[in-house]
Design a protein around this motif. Structure first.
Motif, mmCIF file in Angstrom:
data_model
loop_
_atom_site.group_PDB
_atom_site.id
_atom_site.type_symbol
_atom_site.label_atom_id
_atom_site.label_comp_id
_atom_site.label_asym_id
_atom_site.label_seq_id
_atom_site.Cartn_x
_atom_site.Cartn_y
_atom_site.Cartn_z
ATOM 1 N N TYR A 28 0.863 -1.171 0.000
ATOM 2 C CA TYR A 28 0.000 0.000 0.000
ATOM 3 C C TYR A 28 0.907 1.229 0.000
ATOM 4 C CZ TYR A 28 -4.335 2.311 1.751
ATOM 5 O OH TYR A 28 -5.460 3.068 1.921
ATOM 6 N N CYS A 30 1.276 5.187 0.243
ATOM 7 C CA CYS A 30 0.458 6.279 0.776
ATOM 8 C C CYS A 30 1.312 7.183 1.660
ATOM 9 C CB CYS A 30 -0.697 5.709 1.600
ATOM 10 S SG CYS A 30 -0.140 4.775 3.052
ATOM 11 N N CYS A 62 -3.064 5.137 6.573
ATOM 12 C CA CYS A 62 -2.732 5.967 5.424
ATOM 13 C C CYS A 62 -3.680 7.149 5.334
ATOM 14 C CB CYS A 62 -2.835 5.139 4.140
ATOM 15 S SG CYS A 62 -1.535 3.919 3.974
ATOM 16 N N ASN A 67 -3.586 7.167 -2.393
ATOM 17 C CA ASN A 67 -3.369 5.774 -2.037
ATOM 18 C C ASN A 67 -3.269 4.928 -3.289
ATOM 19 O OD1 ASN A 67 -3.777 5.918 0.961
ATOM 20 N ND2 ASN A 67 -5.705 6.783 0.275
ATOM 21 N N ASP A 91 -10.444 6.863 6.803
ATOM 22 C CA ASP A 91 -9.006 6.583 6.802
ATOM 23 C C ASP A 91 -8.638 5.607 7.923
ATOM 24 O OD1 ASP A 91 -8.944 8.446 4.786
ATOM 25 O OD2 ASP A 91 -7.628 9.856 5.814
#
Length: 165
Positions: A28, A30, A62, A67, A91
């Motif tokens: 991920y 971010c 994040c 993202n 979030d």
């Protein structure tokens, strides 16, 4: 509605990731936030009681403005959402799910341009490499950033938006 991607740099970034890390999974990208204290002021937009969230700090999560996830994460996030209780701050909720899955969070905060704060630093290297401009609220600022992007991409000197005025 208050962020602006630098799509040219974003596509180059994705190409770079595909070339340098072709087997990357379970990740991920971010702006990773850690050790964020829970707002107990009872006046803020994200203020909450101990009944809402009983920890002093949020688990790492994040920021929702920029993202990118590896494609293998889509079904994992979806399926996990059935087992993680809903939470009203999106979030945080995504953070709860990704933490449960032990997803690798890769911080790209150095590629996020805070407008106008970062503009005041006159950091040209940063202006050349940002993926996302955030806190862009007015059309004149969008035009300004777009002209920076166009100039970088095409060495474009005319003002694109002037064609529409």
């Amino acid at each position: 509605d208050d962020n602006m991607p630098n799509t040219f740099k974003l596509f180059r970034f994705l190409d770079y990731i595909n070339i340098k890390m072709p087997n990357l999974k379970h990740s991920y990208f971010c702006e990773v936030l850690k050790w964020v204290p829970v707002d107990r002021s009872f006046t803020g937009k994200y203020s909450m009681t101990c009944e809402d969230y009983n920890q002093k700090y949020y688990s790492p999560y994040c920021c929702g403005i920029a993202n990118l996830i590896t494609i293998d994460m889509i079904p994992k996030l979806f399926n996990s959402s059935f087992f993680v209780p809903s939470f009203w701050v999106d979030d945080m909720y995504v953070g709860f799910v990704t933490n449960m899955l032990k997803v690798k969070m890769i911080d790209i905060s150095q590629s996020i341009f805070y407008f106008p704060k970062d503009l005041n630093t006159k950091n040209e290297k940063f202006l050349k490499n940002f993926l996302i401009a955030r806190d862009v609220y007015e059309s004149k600022d969008i035009k300004f950033i777009w002209n920076i992007i166009m100039k970088q991409q095409f060495n474009y000197t005319n003002h694109f938006f002037d064609l529409f005025n």
